[in-house]
Design a protein around this motif. Structure first.
Motif, PDB file in Angstrom:
ATOM      1  N   ILE A   1       0.616  -0.838  -0.556  1.00 28.13           N
ATOM      2  CA  ILE A   1      -0.301   0.195   0.220  1.00 28.13           C
ATOM      3  C   ILE A   1       1.646   0.992  -0.111  1.00 28.13           C
ATOM      4  N   GLU A   2       1.830   1.706   0.392  1.00 25.98           N
ATOM      5  CA  GLU A   2       3.007   2.097   1.183  1.00 25.98           C
ATOM      6  C   GLU A   2       3.324   2.574  -0.479  1.00 25.98           C
ATOM      7  N   PRO A   3       3.672   2.308  -1.251  1.00 22.54           N
ATOM      8  CA  PRO A   3       4.125   2.486  -2.324  1.00 22.54           C
ATOM      9  C   PRO A   3       3.113   3.423  -3.523  1.00 22.54           C
ATOM     10  N   VAL A   4       2.350   3.273  -3.920  1.00 24.18           N
ATOM     11  CA  VAL A   4       0.447   3.230  -3.760  1.00 24.18           C
ATOM     12  C   VAL A   4       0.615   4.284  -3.316  1.00 24.18           C
ATOM     13  N   VAL A   5       0.611   4.633  -2.650  1.00 27.26           N
ATOM     14  CA  VAL A   5      -0.617   5.561  -1.973  1.00 27.26           C
ATOM     15  C   VAL A   5       0.927   7.483  -2.290  1.00 27.26           C
ATOM     16  N   ARG A   6       2.215   6.627  -2.172  1.00 26.00           N
ATOM     17  CA  ARG A   6       3.295   8.125  -2.307  1.00 26.00           C
ATOM     18  C   ARG A   6       3.587   8.183  -3.734  1.00 26.00           C
ATOM     19  N   ALA A   7       3.171   7.489  -4.891  1.00 29.17           N
ATOM     20  CA  ALA A   7       2.572   7.739  -5.791  1.00 29.17           C
ATOM     21  C   ALA A   7       1.770   8.347  -6.002  1.00 29.17           C
ATOM     22  N   LEU A   8       0.520   8.120  -5.319  1.00 30.52           N
ATOM     23  CA  LEU A   8      -0.334   8.978  -5.470  1.00 30.52           C
ATOM     24  C   LEU A   8      -0.586  10.317  -5.037  1.00 30.52           C
ATOM     25  N   LEU A   9       0.450  10.810  -3.994  1.00 27.43           N
ATOM     26  CA  LEU A   9       1.167  12.184  -3.756  1.00 27.43           C
ATOM     27  C   LEU A   9       2.166  12.822  -4.713  1.00 27.43           C
ATOM     28  N   LEU A  10       2.858  12.152  -5.158  1.00 29.74           N
ATOM     29  CA  LEU A  10       3.642  12.924  -6.440  1.00 29.74           C
ATOM     30  C   LEU A  10       3.427  12.985  -7.590  1.00 29.74           C
ATOM     31  N   GLN A  11       2.837  11.439  -7.789  1.00 29.14           N
ATOM     32  CA  GLN A  11       2.561  11.595  -9.680  1.00 29.14           C
ATOM     33  C   GLN A  11       0.801  11.946 -10.176  1.00 29.14           C
ATOM     34  N   HIS A  12       0.094  11.821  -8.796  1.00 26.27           N
ATOM     35  CA  HIS A  12      -1.100  12.799  -9.277  1.00 26.27           C
ATOM     36  C   HIS A  12      -1.889  13.873  -7.914  1.00 26.27           C
ATOM     37  N   TYR A  13      -1.456  13.661  -7.236  1.00 26.49           N
ATOM     38  CA  TYR A  13      -1.917  15.181  -6.706  1.00 26.49           C
ATOM     39  C   TYR A  13      -0.703  16.047  -6.573  1.00 26.49           C
ATOM     40  N   ASP A  14       0.594  15.875  -6.214  1.00 27.17           N
ATOM     41  CA  ASP A  14       1.317  16.935  -6.041  1.00 27.17           C
ATOM     42  C   ASP A  14       1.450  17.971  -7.087  1.00 27.17           C
TER      43      ASP A  14
ATOM     44  N   GLY B   1       1.066  20.606 -10.111  1.00 22.79           N
ATOM     45  CA  GLY B   1       0.591  21.769 -10.973  1.00 22.79           C
ATOM     46  C   GLY B   1      -0.223  21.509  -9.289  1.00 22.79           C
ATOM     47  N   TYR B   2      -0.312  21.238  -7.995  1.00 24.52           N
ATOM     48  CA  TYR B   2      -1.055  22.111  -6.867  1.00 24.52           C
ATOM     49  C   TYR B   2      -0.649  23.499  -6.494  1.00 24.52           C
ATOM     50  N   ALA B   3       0.525  23.723  -6.442  1.00 26.73           N
ATOM     51  CA  ALA B   3       0.372  25.813  -5.704  1.00 26.73           C
ATOM     52  C   ALA B   3       0.085  25.932  -7.330  1.00 26.73           C
ATOM     53  N   SER B   4       0.104  26.023  -8.546  1.00 28.16           N
ATOM     54  CA  SER B   4      -0.252  27.060  -9.782  1.00 28.16           C
ATOM     55  C   SER B   4      -2.070  26.565  -9.198  1.00 28.16           C
ATOM     56  N   SER B   5      -2.156  26.106  -9.019  1.00 29.15           N
ATOM     57  CA  SER B   5      -4.207  25.597  -9.361  1.00 29.15           C
ATOM     58  C   SER B   5      -4.714  26.556  -7.650  1.00 29.15           C
ATOM     59  N   THR B   6      -3.939  26.066  -6.754  1.00 29.70           N
ATOM     60  CA  THR B   6      -3.917  26.473  -5.460  1.00 29.70           C
ATOM     61  C   THR B   6      -4.000  28.585  -5.754  1.00 29.70           C
ATOM     62  N   ARG B   7      -2.851  28.411  -6.743  1.00 28.87           N
ATOM     63  CA  ARG B   7      -2.824  30.297  -6.637  1.00 28.87           C
ATOM     64  C   ARG B   7      -3.684  30.844  -7.936  1.00 28.87           C
ATOM     65  N   ARG B   8      -4.375  29.836  -8.763  1.00 32.07           N
ATOM     66  CA  ARG B   8      -5.541  30.030  -9.675  1.00 32.07           C
ATOM     67  C   ARG B   8      -6.610  30.831  -9.222  1.00 32.07           C
ATOM     68  N   ASN B   9      -7.025  29.966  -7.888  1.00 31.07           N
ATOM     69  CA  ASN B   9      -8.067  29.860  -7.397  1.00 31.07           C
ATOM     70  C   ASN B   9      -8.415  30.591  -6.169  1.00 31.07           C
ATOM     71  N   PHE B  10      -7.373  30.550  -5.554  1.00 28.57           N
ATOM     72  CA  PHE B  10      -6.847  31.536  -3.789  1.00 28.57           C
ATOM     73  C   PHE B  10      -6.092  32.867  -4.472  1.00 28.57           C
ATOM     74  N   ASN B  11      -6.592  33.779  -4.072  1.00 27.48           N
ATOM     75  CA  ASN B  11      -6.191  35.282  -4.911  1.00 27.48           C
ATOM     76  C   ASN B  11      -5.141  35.858  -4.067  1.00 27.48           C
ATOM     77  N   ARG B  12      -5.224  35.186  -2.638  1.00 27.30           N
ATOM     78  CA  ARG B  12      -4.155  35.248  -2.062  1.00 27.30           C
ATOM     79  C   ARG B  12      -3.147  34.780  -1.281  1.00 27.30           C
ATOM     80  N   PHE B  13      -3.726  33.658  -2.068  1.00 27.11           N
ATOM     81  CA  PHE B  13      -2.250  32.328  -1.821  1.00 27.11           C
ATOM     82  C   PHE B  13      -1.164  32.711  -1.705  1.00 27.11           C
ATOM     83  N   GLY B  14      -0.488  33.786  -2.656  1.00 28.96           N
ATOM     84  CA  GLY B  14       1.271  34.120  -3.078  1.00 28.96           C
ATOM     85  C   GLY B  14       1.459  35.077  -1.802  1.00 28.96           C
TER      86      GLY B  14
END
Length: 353
Positions: A298-311, A313-326
């Motif tokens: 399970i652990e390598p799948v969770v790590r892959a999900l984090l690093l390959q799927h969730y992470d 574009g996270y910062a650019s997506s959050t910055r795009r949607n939340f005006n004061r994220f920067g």
């Protein structure tokens, strides 16, 4: 008789002033949504409502009303015997049904004739729903939000829990929605509420907050599972000050393994949820992850999900949607423990004062 009609907006402002709030609709209607704290005393239960409705359509309104009256009278008698005999004379309930019609009127009439001061919601649940939707933007507008941002697994929910424990005002949308707000966010055994119920839960939380103190809320997309966050709230969140919670990758993986332990216990469920990512990650990748899951890795799948799927574009997506994220100050958690989250919560609250 002591029955007093009350407009929905006035009733909403006085909810805590009633001795009880009584929903005279069926169990099914009550489950879909109801006023905060409402007790369900069906004048007609689910099966009886279907029976009377069928008679109304297939035979005649007159025949339906005769049967309906007998059923309503029997049910009201049972409610009184079960719930009312021990009530003092100063007991003052608020009663409603769908549109303030026969079901709530019948109960209100009898309780009023007993001698209780009864309030009857004008327009019933339908009027309450309209008034709630009209009031939501006003409740949002009077509050100041602090949006907790951070990549998946950084401990945002734990920080909100710690903030609540330390006495801060917290709006936990994922708790209200019974969903962890991602493709894999379904919680086994906890179906999501209806959209109407979610709206009521959000409104009920908002109305109880002190406008002189900040309200902490996790950064969310427009939808939490299948439920839409009210427009006024998501717009306010996207224009509110942000906080950036950071946690090391190893700690993030460990946190997710703890919070999503049910995936390890039910690998078939985990694999079915992974199928939802095929369009994004491709069948070959998902098949590889599913093979690891079935092998107990399970652990390598969770790590892959984090690093390959969730992470990505996270910062650019959050910055795009939340005006004061920067401008978000960084909250660096040294580990995933609740002790660390409580320390961060205390420091954060102290900085707000």
């Amino acid at each position: 008789m002591s029955v007093h009609p009350i407009p929905a907006a006035e009733a909403m402002a006085r909810l805590e002033g009633f001795s009880a709030i009584i929903d005279a609709r069926s169990e099914g209607e009550h489950a879909e949504d109801h006023l905060p704290g409402a007790l369900n005393w069906p004048s007609l239960n689910n099966a009886e409502r279907v029976r009377v409705g069928t008679l109304y359509k297939q035979v005649s309104p007159f025949e339906a009303q005769k049967i309906g009256a007998a059923l309503v009278a029997r049910n009201i008698a049972a409610h009184i015997e079960r719930e009312v005999l021990d009530k003092p004379k100063n007991w003052q309930p608020l009663i409603y049904c769908w549109r303030g019609g026969k079901r709530s009127n019948s109960l209100a009439l009898i309780l009023g004739q007993i001698g209780f001061r009864v309030h009857l919601l004008e327009g019933g649940y339908k009027a309450f729903r309209s008034a709630l939707l009209a009031d939501l933007p006003a409740q949002v507008a009077r509050l100041n939000f602090r949006v907790v941002c951070g990549p998946t697994g950084s401990g945002k929910t734990r920080l909100l829990q710690a903030l609540r424990e330390e006495g801060a005002q917290v709006l936990d949308l994922e708790e209200l929605a019974s969903h962890r707000s991602s493709v894999l966010g379904m919680i086994p055994g906890r179906p999501q509420p209806t959209q109407k119920r979610f709206d009521t839960l959000v409104w009920d939380a908002l109305r109880q907050f002190d406008a002189t103190r900040p309200v902490y809320v996790e950064a969310e997309s427009k939808k939490v599972g299948n439920l839409a966050v009210p427009d006024s709230l998501i717009l306010a969140m996207r224009d509110s000050p942000c906080l950036l919670l950071q946690l090391a990758d190893d700690e993030r993986v460990a946190l997710l393994l703890e919070d999503y332990a049910f995936f390890a216990r039910d690998t078939d469920f985990f694999c079915r949820r992974l199928d939802a990512l095929i369009a994004l990650r491709g069948k070959a990748v998902i098949d590889e992850w599913k093979a690891l899951v079935k092998d107990g890795q399970i652990e390598p799948v969770v790590r892959a999900l984090l690093l390959q799927h969730y992470d990505p574009g996270y910062a650019s997506s959050t910055r795009r949607n939340f005006n004061r994220f920067g401008d978000a100050p960084i909250l660096a958690a040294c580990d995933r423990s609740m002790a660390t989250m409580r320390t961060l919560a205390r420091d954060l609250m102290a900085s707000e004062n």
